[in-house]
Write a protein that holds these residues in place. Structure first.
Motif, mmCIF file in Angstrom:
data_model
loop_
_atom_site.group_PDB
_atom_site.id
_atom_site.type_symbol
_atom_site.label_atom_id
_atom_site.label_comp_id
_atom_site.label_asym_id
_atom_site.label_seq_id
_atom_site.Cartn_x
_atom_site.Cartn_y
_atom_site.Cartn_z
ATOM 1 N N GLY A 54 0.802 -0.969 -0.048
ATOM 2 C CA GLY A 54 -0.037 -0.241 0.058
ATOM 3 C C GLY A 54 0.691 1.325 0.048
ATOM 4 N N VAL A 55 1.872 1.184 0.893
ATOM 5 C CA VAL A 55 2.699 2.562 0.838
ATOM 6 C C VAL A 55 3.390 2.602 -0.480
ATOM 7 C CG1 VAL A 55 4.835 1.463 1.571
ATOM 8 C CG2 VAL A 55 4.348 3.662 2.329
ATOM 9 N N ILE A 56 3.725 1.617 -1.310
ATOM 10 C CA ILE A 56 4.236 1.843 -2.662
ATOM 11 C C ILE A 56 3.378 2.489 -3.709
ATOM 12 C CG2 ILE A 56 5.406 0.743 -4.455
ATOM 13 C CD1 ILE A 56 6.452 -1.470 -2.408
ATOM 14 N N ARG A 57 2.277 1.915 -3.494
ATOM 15 C CA ARG A 57 1.355 2.262 -4.350
ATOM 16 C C ARG A 57 0.472 3.552 -4.153
ATOM 17 N NH1 ARG A 57 -3.794 0.312 -3.719
ATOM 18 N NH2 ARG A 57 -4.160 -1.064 -2.043
ATOM 19 N N TYR A 58 0.315 4.334 -3.095
ATOM 20 C CA TYR A 58 -0.035 5.209 -2.414
ATOM 21 C C TYR A 58 -0.287 6.427 -3.485
ATOM 22 C CZ TYR A 58 -2.150 8.819 0.490
ATOM 23 O OH TYR A 58 -2.589 9.981 1.180
ATOM 24 N N GLU A 86 6.385 -7.618 6.243
ATOM 25 C CA GLU A 86 7.510 -8.196 6.716
ATOM 26 C C GLU A 86 8.363 -6.965 7.354
ATOM 27 O OE1 GLU A 86 9.724 -10.716 2.939
ATOM 28 O OE2 GLU A 86 8.745 -8.715 2.514
ATOM 29 N N THR A 87 7.905 -5.639 7.432
ATOM 30 C CA THR A 87 8.625 -4.776 8.340
ATOM 31 C C THR A 87 7.803 -4.499 9.628
ATOM 32 O OG1 THR A 87 7.056 -2.963 7.532
ATOM 33 C CG2 THR A 87 9.150 -3.623 6.199
ATOM 34 N N ARG A 88 6.877 -5.306 9.987
ATOM 35 C CA ARG A 88 6.362 -5.351 11.245
ATOM 36 C C ARG A 88 5.735 -3.947 11.505
ATOM 37 N NH1 ARG A 88 4.732 -10.161 12.042
ATOM 38 N NH2 ARG A 88 4.726 -9.963 14.288
ATOM 39 N N GLY A 89 4.976 -3.408 10.921
ATOM 40 C CA GLY A 89 4.533 -1.889 11.189
ATOM 41 C C GLY A 89 5.030 -0.887 10.665
ATOM 42 N N ASN A 90 6.455 -0.893 10.272
ATOM 43 C CA ASN A 90 7.021 0.315 9.708
ATOM 44 C C ASN A 90 6.426 0.584 8.575
ATOM 45 O OD1 ASN A 90 9.192 1.931 8.591
ATOM 46 N ND2 ASN A 90 10.894 0.815 10.033
ATOM 47 N N CYS A 91 6.159 -0.136 7.654
ATOM 48 C CA CYS A 91 5.374 0.185 6.547
ATOM 49 C C CYS A 91 4.226 0.829 6.856
ATOM 50 C CB CYS A 91 5.288 -0.784 5.308
ATOM 51 S SG CYS A 91 6.506 -1.236 4.199
ATOM 52 N N TYR A 92 3.477 0.343 7.777
ATOM 53 C CA TYR A 92 2.052 0.906 8.031
ATOM 54 C C TYR A 92 2.162 2.224 8.508
ATOM 55 C CZ TYR A 92 -2.535 1.318 10.579
ATOM 56 O OH TYR A 92 -3.904 1.462 10.901
ATOM 57 N N GLU A 93 3.038 2.551 9.727
ATOM 58 C CA GLU A 93 3.232 3.797 10.112
ATOM 59 C C GLU A 93 3.888 4.923 9.110
ATOM 60 O OE1 GLU A 93 5.443 6.079 14.047
ATOM 61 O OE2 GLU A 93 5.754 4.065 13.625
ATOM 62 N N SER A 94 4.670 4.159 8.148
ATOM 63 C CA SER A 94 5.313 5.283 7.140
ATOM 64 C C SER A 94 3.973 5.347 6.285
ATOM 65 C CB SER A 94 6.175 4.225 6.351
ATOM 66 O OG SER A 94 7.488 3.882 6.857
ATOM 67 N N LEU A 95 3.160 4.792 5.931
ATOM 68 C CA LEU A 95 1.952 4.885 4.945
ATOM 69 C C LEU A 95 1.300 6.302 5.886
ATOM 70 C CD1 LEU A 95 -0.022 4.761 2.745
ATOM 71 C CD2 LEU A 95 -1.028 2.859 3.980
ATOM 72 N N VAL A 96 0.917 5.935 7.144
ATOM 73 C CA VAL A 96 0.394 6.895 7.798
ATOM 74 C C VAL A 96 0.757 8.409 7.765
ATOM 75 C CG1 VAL A 96 -0.338 7.642 9.899
ATOM 76 C CG2 VAL A 96 -0.822 5.240 9.400
ATOM 77 N N GLY A 122 8.734 3.073 13.030
ATOM 78 C CA GLY A 122 9.447 3.373 12.121
ATOM 79 C C GLY A 122 8.717 4.357 11.085
ATOM 80 N N ASN A 123 9.545 5.143 10.169
ATOM 81 C CA ASN A 123 9.129 5.833 9.168
ATOM 82 C C ASN A 123 10.095 5.793 7.955
ATOM 83 O OD1 ASN A 123 11.228 7.234 9.845
ATOM 84 N ND2 ASN A 123 10.510 9.364 10.067
ATOM 85 N N ASP A 124 10.763 4.329 7.868
ATOM 86 C CA ASP A 124 11.868 4.005 6.764
ATOM 87 C C ASP A 124 11.489 4.071 5.483
ATOM 88 O OD1 ASP A 124 13.700 4.057 8.786
ATOM 89 O OD2 ASP A 124 13.237 1.944 9.194
ATOM 90 N N TYR A 125 9.862 4.054 5.224
ATOM 91 C CA TYR A 125 9.377 3.907 3.639
ATOM 92 C C TYR A 125 8.466 4.964 3.522
ATOM 93 C CZ TYR A 125 11.248 -0.928 4.431
ATOM 94 O OH TYR A 125 12.093 -1.729 4.645
ATOM 95 N N VAL A 126 8.592 6.122 4.217
ATOM 96 C CA VAL A 126 7.779 7.114 3.928
ATOM 97 C C VAL A 126 7.766 7.628 2.438
ATOM 98 C CG1 VAL A 126 7.255 9.639 4.418
ATOM 99 C CG2 VAL A 126 7.434 8.165 6.163
ATOM 100 N N ASN A 127 8.983 7.703 2.174
ATOM 101 C CA ASN A 127 9.659 8.206 0.554
ATOM 102 C C ASN A 127 9.527 7.197 -0.206
ATOM 103 O OD1 ASN A 127 9.749 10.981 1.649
ATOM 104 N ND2 ASN A 127 11.492 10.432 2.505
ATOM 105 N N VAL A 128 9.285 5.979 -0.135
ATOM 106 C CA VAL A 128 9.402 4.785 -1.106
ATOM 107 C C VAL A 128 8.666 5.273 -2.259
ATOM 108 C CG1 VAL A 128 7.231 3.664 -0.442
ATOM 109 C CG2 VAL A 128 9.047 2.420 -1.440
ATOM 110 N N GLN A 129 9.305 4.846 -3.507
ATOM 111 C CA GLN A 129 8.824 5.232 -4.927
ATOM 112 C C GLN A 129 8.708 4.005 -5.638
ATOM 113 O OE1 GLN A 129 10.677 8.676 -6.759
ATOM 114 N NE2 GLN A 129 11.812 8.892 -4.914
ATOM 115 N N LEU A 130 7.843 3.834 -6.428
ATOM 116 C CA LEU A 130 7.349 2.646 -7.506
ATOM 117 C C LEU A 130 8.422 2.716 -8.648
ATOM 118 C CD1 LEU A 130 5.957 0.301 -8.368
ATOM 119 C CD2 LEU A 130 4.283 1.923 -9.466
ATOM 120 N N ILE A 131 9.120 1.819 -9.023
ATOM 121 C CA ILE A 131 9.628 1.689 -10.400
ATOM 122 C C ILE A 131 9.028 0.671 -11.133
ATOM 123 C CG2 ILE A 131 11.987 0.930 -11.500
ATOM 124 C CD1 ILE A 131 13.362 1.929 -9.396
ATOM 125 N N ASP A 132 8.509 0.854 -12.315
ATOM 126 C CA ASP A 132 7.872 -0.406 -13.278
ATOM 127 C C ASP A 132 8.523 0.220 -14.735
ATOM 128 O OD1 ASP A 132 6.466 1.836 -14.103
ATOM 129 O OD2 ASP A 132 4.712 1.159 -12.970
#
Length: 427
Positions: free
Chosen positions: A127-131, A158-168, A279-289
């Motif tokens: 979800g955080v990738i496709r936001y 797999e990040t045990r909540g890091n991606c969830y908090e990052s999405l928030v 954690g907030n390690d994935y806040v700035n994640v970007q999609l590559i396709d």
């Protein structure tokens, strides 16, 4: 409290009655008493926290002025509308959109827009990738309200909540300061991940709605003891709500809207100044396709030169048609006439997630993923075994570095197919 005496009539909705047989709806829906005191108490119990109401009250006032308002929903299959029929008009997301419009927009106006971005079987790790793509529509949309629903999907995070908090945090950080609402749905076995995820909401003082709090205790009671709805009435299957269930979720969100509207404005807070809880390690994640890959990285697709068109599908927004997910992909198809060459991605990043296609077809096989020459993961498309978007963490480092990712068919699987849907990376 929501009912006939409230600001919104929740009994009938805006659509003409349908033949339950034609749309696969139980007669229970027509017979269910949505105005009983016990039902209204159930809805009240769903309000886990009203949170700091500043952002949501501003959106409500904006709607009352007749200004455009965008309601966005991101989550798994329940947000997609699974179990509802028809899915595009009876999902909790659509019904919540209807409630909000009826409650706050000027009569007869069409100022409220729905963004629905639920994808079945996928966690916040995807979800955080496709936001940006599915909710912000690559920057063309600025939601005023974002409802996040991953409480029954994030066992696979797999990040045990890091991606969830990052999405928030990604949603909260939008320039227009949207209201972010956390929704905790529940499975038939009374399970969800509310214990892991609700502390994130309390940490940032966010509004939260819990179907577990509303339903589970009363499921165990008889009618005489206070049962309002049975599991057979609420669940379409062991995971997804019926039309009645989707209606109850929508009523719970409408209750939050109404409580917020009737409450005084809280003092404004800056949620983004708080130290992350998980954690907030994935806040700035970007999609590559395939669409943008050559602009971001050096890619040699090798034998992964085809495009897979048999993809997981989802009805987005209020559409009655399904949209293919991750259409800009790289697909390996064996060719006896050509030498097999692996996929290579040269990218500077600190964290990387592979998105690949699961499948129940025997023509798909396992791929090996190497990171900087070392085998890092084995991607088995039959682990889930249905056409599905699978997110797999390849590495997570504190510092960015140049990496080479190689994807080849596993030994003995060269005559099979494999689809790389994309990557999520953090610079």
């Amino acid at each position: 409290m929501i009912g006939n005496s409230g600001d919104v009539e929740l009994n009938q909705g805006t659509h003409a009655p349908r033949d339950p047989v034609q749309v696969g709806v139980s007669l229970v829906e027509a017979e269910f008493d949505y105005d009983s005191p016990s039902y209204l108490d159930l809805i009240d119990r769903s309000l886990l926290s009203a949170g700091n109401n500043t952002r949501l009250k501003r959106v409500i006032e904006k709607a009352k002025r007749g200004e455009p308002v965008v309601l966005a929903f991101i989550g798994g299959s329940i947000t997609h509308g699974a179990g509802a029929a028809p899915i595009h008009l009876q999902s909790y997301a659509y019904r919540s959109f209807e409630h909000f419009q009826r409650m706050f927009a000027p009569l007869g106006s069409n100022t409220v827009q729905l963004i629905k971005a639920g994808v079945g079987g996928t966690p916040s790790q995807l979800g955080v990738i496709r936001y940006e793509r599915d909710v912000l529509r690559d920057g063309s949309v600025q939601p005023d309200i974002v409802v996040i629903e991953f409480a029954v999907n994030d066992a696979d995070d797999e990040t045990r909540g890091n991606c969830y908090e990052s999405l928030v945090l990604k949603a909260l950080a939008s320039d227009n300061q949207p209201a972010v609402i956390l929704l905790f749905s529940v499975f038939e076995n009374d399970w969800n991940l509310q214990d892991r995820l609700a502390p994130v909401g309390f940490h940032y003082d966010l509004p939260m709605v819990s179907m577990k709090d509303a339903l589970v205790e009363q499921f165990r009671k008889t009618k005489d003891e206070g049962n309002v709805i049975t599991k057979a009435q609420y669940f379409h299957d062991i995971y997804h709500p019926t039309n009645v269930g989707h209606r109850i979720i929508a009523d719970a969100l409408a209750n939050l809207f109404q409580v917020t509207d009737r409450s005084p404005m809280d003092q404004e807070e800056n949620e983004l100044n708080r130290v992350p809880m998980i954690g907030n390690d994935y806040v700035n994640v970007q999609l590559i396709d395939r669409k943008n890959g050559e602009l971001i990285a050096r890619i040699d697709s090798g034998s992964f030169r085809h495009i897979d068109t048999e993809l997981q599908m989802a009805e987005m927004d209020d559409h009655d048609y399904a949209t293919p997910l991750f259409p800009n992909n790289w697909m390996y198809v064996p060719d006896d006439r050509a030498e097999v060459q692996g996929f290579k991605l040269h990218l500077r990043c600190s964290r990387l997630i592979l998105i690949f296609k699961d499948s129940d077809s025997d023509v798909f096989g396992t791929a090996h993923i190497k990171v900087d020459g070392e085998l890092a993961q084995q991607a088995d498309p039959h682990k889930v075994n249905w056409t599905h978007c699978h997110a797999m963490l390849l590495f997570s480092n504190q510092e960015a570095a140049d990496h080479i990712i190689e994807i080849d068919m596993a030994p003995g699987h060269e005559d099979k197919q494999f689809t790389i849907l994309g990557f999520g990376y953090v610079q």
